[in-house]
Write a protein that holds these residues in place. Structure first.
Motif, PDB file in Angstrom:
ATOM      1  N   MET A   1      35.436  45.939  56.836  1.00  0.00           N
ATOM      2  CA  MET A   1      35.785  45.344  58.319  1.00  0.00           C
ATOM      3  C   MET A   1      36.652  44.074  57.806  1.00  0.00           C
ATOM      4  N   GLN A   2      36.519  43.276  56.907  1.00  0.00           N
ATOM      5  CA  GLN A   2      37.208  42.044  56.916  1.00  0.00           C
ATOM      6  C   GLN A   2      38.730  42.469  56.373  1.00  0.00           C
ATOM      7  N   PHE A   3      38.972  43.483  55.635  1.00  0.00           N
ATOM      8  CA  PHE A   3      40.037  44.045  55.165  1.00  0.00           C
ATOM      9  C   PHE A   3      40.829  44.468  56.113  1.00  0.00           C
ATOM     10  N   PHE A   8      45.559  43.680  59.947  1.00  0.00           N
ATOM     11  CA  PHE A   8      46.051  43.583  61.392  1.00  0.00           C
ATOM     12  C   PHE A   8      46.633  42.048  61.393  1.00  0.00           C
ATOM     13  N   TRP A   9      46.049  41.065  61.011  1.00  0.00           N
ATOM     14  CA  TRP A   9      46.915  39.613  61.156  1.00  0.00           C
ATOM     15  C   TRP A   9      48.052  39.678  60.256  1.00  0.00           C
ATOM     16  N   VAL A  13      51.815  39.117  61.893  1.00  0.00           N
ATOM     17  CA  VAL A  13      52.753  37.927  61.440  1.00  0.00           C
ATOM     18  C   VAL A  13      53.955  38.515  61.147  1.00  0.00           C
ATOM     19  N   GLY A  14      53.807  39.926  60.216  1.00  0.00           N
ATOM     20  CA  GLY A  14      55.372  40.470  59.905  1.00  0.00           C
ATOM     21  C   GLY A  14      55.954  40.755  60.905  1.00  0.00           C
ATOM     22  N   VAL A  15      55.549  41.250  62.059  1.00  0.00           N
ATOM     23  CA  VAL A  15      56.079  41.912  63.343  1.00  0.00           C
ATOM     24  C   VAL A  15      57.174  40.493  64.067  1.00  0.00           C
TER      25      VAL A  15
END
Length: 119
Positions: A1-3, A8-9, A13-15
């Motif tokens: 789940m941490q992955f 997601f983050w 950040v990339g977007v």
């Protein structure tokens, strides 16, 4: 789940970085009178986002802090009540004397006072 959370983050950040690099244009802001300021669009969006987010964020944390303090105070009160010595009640309390004399008939209660009566 941490992955998944990290993925997601990283994508978010990339977007945001891609948006900032593709829209690196100067936006004129009219401050007052004939005074203008040229600001990068991503910087302007960041400042407006923080102007809306920070007051709400601070209000949320102040509310949580205040509620946490109330819970702690309630826990302290409950602990003090549990530490207090219980009140002893006599096993056979004395009977309460009757207000009506023996053999007398009680007066009827008006319907406005009686339970279930109309007011």
């Amino acid at each position: 789940m941490q992955f998944l959370k990290t993925l997601f983050w990283a994508l978010l950040v990339g977007v945001i970085v891609a948006f900032a690099l593709n829209n690196m244009t100067m936006v004129p802001l009219k401050l007052w009178g004939s005074l203008y300021a040229d600001v990068n669009l991503p910087l302007l969006l960041l400042v407006t986002f923080l102007a809306g987010f920070l007051p709400t964020f601070v209000a949320l944390h102040l509310t949580r802090w205040r509620l946490r303090q109330r819970i702690v105070a309630t826990d302290r009160t409950l602990a003090a009540l549990h530490r207090a010595e219980p009140v002893s009640v006599p096993a056979d309390p004395a009977p309460i004397p009757s207000q009506v004399a023996p053999g007398a008939i009680a007066a009827p209660v008006p319907s406005s006072i009686a339970p279930g009566g109309a007011l």
